[in-house]
Write a protein that holds these residues in place. Structure first.
Motif, PDB file in Angstrom:
ATOM      1  N   GLN A 113     -26.544   7.855   1.332  1.00 19.47           N
ATOM      2  CA  GLN A 113     -25.196   7.691   0.788  1.00 19.47           C
ATOM      3  C   GLN A 113     -24.158   8.277   1.748  1.00 19.47           C
ATOM      4  OE1 GLN A 113     -24.532   9.672  -2.968  1.00 19.47           O
ATOM      5  NE2 GLN A 113     -22.567   8.682  -3.296  1.00 19.47           N
ATOM      6  N   ILE A 114     -24.457   9.433   2.313  1.00 21.74           N
ATOM      7  CA  ILE A 114     -23.534  10.048   3.278  1.00 21.74           C
ATOM      8  C   ILE A 114     -23.362   9.134   4.485  1.00 21.74           C
ATOM      9  CG2 ILE A 114     -23.245  11.972   4.901  1.00 21.74           C
ATOM     10  CD1 ILE A 114     -24.671  13.748   2.802  1.00 21.74           C
ATOM     11  N   VAL A 115     -24.480   8.633   5.013  1.00 20.58           N
ATOM     12  CA  VAL A 115     -24.431   7.755   6.178  1.00 20.58           C
ATOM     13  C   VAL A 115     -23.611   6.510   5.868  1.00 20.58           C
ATOM     14  CG1 VAL A 115     -25.850   6.255   7.665  1.00 20.58           C
ATOM     15  CG2 VAL A 115     -26.531   8.633   7.243  1.00 20.58           C
ATOM     16  N   ASP A 116     -23.785   5.943   4.703  1.00 22.87           N
ATOM     17  CA  ASP A 116     -23.032   4.754   4.306  1.00 22.87           C
ATOM     18  C   ASP A 116     -21.530   5.036   4.296  1.00 22.87           C
ATOM     19  OD1 ASP A 116     -22.866   2.016   3.312  1.00 22.87           O
ATOM     20  OD2 ASP A 116     -22.291   2.933   1.385  1.00 22.87           O
ATOM     21  N   ILE A 117     -21.140   6.156   3.737  1.00 22.91           N
ATOM     22  CA  ILE A 117     -19.717   6.524   3.687  1.00 22.91           C
ATOM     23  C   ILE A 117     -19.184   6.752   5.096  1.00 22.91           C
ATOM     24  CG2 ILE A 117     -18.083   8.316   2.951  1.00 22.91           C
ATOM     25  CD1 ILE A 117     -19.931   8.671   0.439  1.00 22.91           C
ATOM     26  N   LEU A 118     -19.945   7.444   5.926  1.00 25.83           N
ATOM     27  CA  LEU A 118     -19.501   7.685   7.301  1.00 25.83           C
ATOM     28  C   LEU A 118     -19.321   6.370   8.047  1.00 25.83           C
ATOM     29  CD1 LEU A 118     -21.694  10.769   8.308  1.00 25.83           C
ATOM     30  CD2 LEU A 118     -19.336  10.762   7.485  1.00 25.83           C
ATOM     31  N   ASN A 122     -16.083   4.548  10.090  1.00 30.10           N
ATOM     32  CA  ASN A 122     -16.254   4.617  11.551  1.00 30.10           C
ATOM     33  C   ASN A 122     -16.429   6.048  12.062  1.00 30.10           C
ATOM     34  OD1 ASN A 122     -16.080   1.796  11.994  1.00 30.10           O
ATOM     35  ND2 ASN A 122     -13.863   1.940  11.746  1.00 30.10           N
ATOM     36  N   ILE A 123     -17.143   6.847  11.286  1.00 29.63           N
ATOM     37  CA  ILE A 123     -17.459   8.221  11.670  1.00 29.63           C
ATOM     38  C   ILE A 123     -18.919   8.212  12.124  1.00 29.63           C
ATOM     39  CG2 ILE A 123     -17.658  10.615  10.870  1.00 29.63           C
ATOM     40  CD1 ILE A 123     -15.669   9.810   8.605  1.00 29.63           C
ATOM     41  N   PRO A 124     -19.206   8.816  13.267  1.00 31.10           N
ATOM     42  CA  PRO A 124     -20.602   8.827  13.724  1.00 31.10           C
ATOM     43  C   PRO A 124     -21.505   9.566  12.739  1.00 31.10           C
ATOM     44  CG  PRO A 124     -19.186  10.135  15.177  1.00 31.10           C
ATOM     45  CD  PRO A 124     -18.314   9.525  14.150  1.00 31.10           C
ATOM     46  N   ASP A 125     -22.690   9.015  12.536  1.00 31.50           N
ATOM     47  CA  ASP A 125     -23.634   9.639  11.599  1.00 31.50           C
ATOM     48  C   ASP A 125     -24.753  10.375  12.324  1.00 31.50           C
ATOM     49  OD1 ASP A 125     -24.619   7.127  12.438  1.00 31.50           O
ATOM     50  OD2 ASP A 125     -25.995   7.055  10.750  1.00 31.50           O
ATOM     51  N   THR A 126     -24.718  10.334  13.654  1.00 30.78           N
ATOM     52  CA  THR A 126     -25.672  11.075  14.469  1.00 30.78           C
ATOM     53  C   THR A 126     -24.915  11.636  15.669  1.00 30.78           C
ATOM     54  OG1 THR A 126     -26.247   9.148  15.811  1.00 30.78           O
ATOM     55  CG2 THR A 126     -27.633   9.581  13.867  1.00 30.78           C
ATOM     56  N   PRO A 127     -25.456  12.665  16.294  1.00 32.36           N
ATOM     57  CA  PRO A 127     -24.842  13.149  17.532  1.00 32.36           C
ATOM     58  C   PRO A 127     -24.786  12.027  18.565  1.00 32.36           C
ATOM     59  CG  PRO A 127     -26.458  14.716  16.735  1.00 32.36           C
ATOM     60  CD  PRO A 127     -26.603  13.477  15.898  1.00 32.36           C
TER      61      PRO A 127
END
Length: 174
Positions: A113-118, A122-127
């Motif tokens: 869910q966090i990854v979906d929102i990010l 357009n917010i990176p979900d990984t380094p």
């Protein structure tokens, strides 16, 4: 303070902590867009979990100030994933968000869910993948060359960023 921090960013242009301190002062002037631009720029080369956590806390601040609570909460929770304890920036955001939303909105979200929102924002979900690749490649080449200390240093960075079992195995072998 802004003048001194600006000078410090020229002396060490990849010091995440200095840039993020500078960004906080920029935010206090009311320039949220520049604040976010700086946080996004820093994220591109952050390699320490604490710096990544602080970037996500900055993202959370940006969306909080824009009234986008779901995104602010997701960014705050992502910040906690990198540094669970001793994360004052995310704790400050938690306290401020807590005053604005109902308690059930602050329940921990599933990672998906966090990854979906990010991703929707357009917010990176990984380094940054280049940072991970550089750490892994440099560590692997050091290992091949027999430089165990250098290999440990870089592979540890790669592992902290990815939690990849293959990297963990290489570290255990060292």
């Amino acid at each position: 303070a802004m003048k001194a921090l600006s000078r410090a960013t020229r002396w060490n242009p990849v010091a995440c902590g200095i840039w993020l301190e500078y960004a906080d002062y920029v935010r206090e002037t009311g320039d949220l867009d520049t604040f976010m631009e700086i946080a996004e720029k820093v994220f591109e080369y952050a390699y320490l979990p604490g710096d990544l956590a602080r970037c996500y806390a900055a993202f959370s601040r940006f969306y909080f100030e824009r009234g986008r609570m779901e995104t602010a909460i997701a960014c705050m929770q992502m910040s906690f994933m990198f540094v669970k304890q001793g994360n004052p920036f995310a704790m400050i955001m938690y306290g401020e968000i807590e005053k604005q939303v109902e308690a059930n909105q602050l329940k921990p979200m599933e990672l998906a869910q966090i990854v979906d929102i990010l991703k929707k924002n357009n917010i990176p979900d990984t380094p940054d993948k280049d940072v991970i690749g550089l750490a892994y490649t440099t560590g692997s080449k050091a290992l091949e060359a027999g430089d165990k200390e250098k290999a440990k240093y870089y592979l540890n960075i790669a592992f902290r960023l990815t939690r990849d079992p293959k990297v963990e195995e290489k570290l255990k072998d060292l």
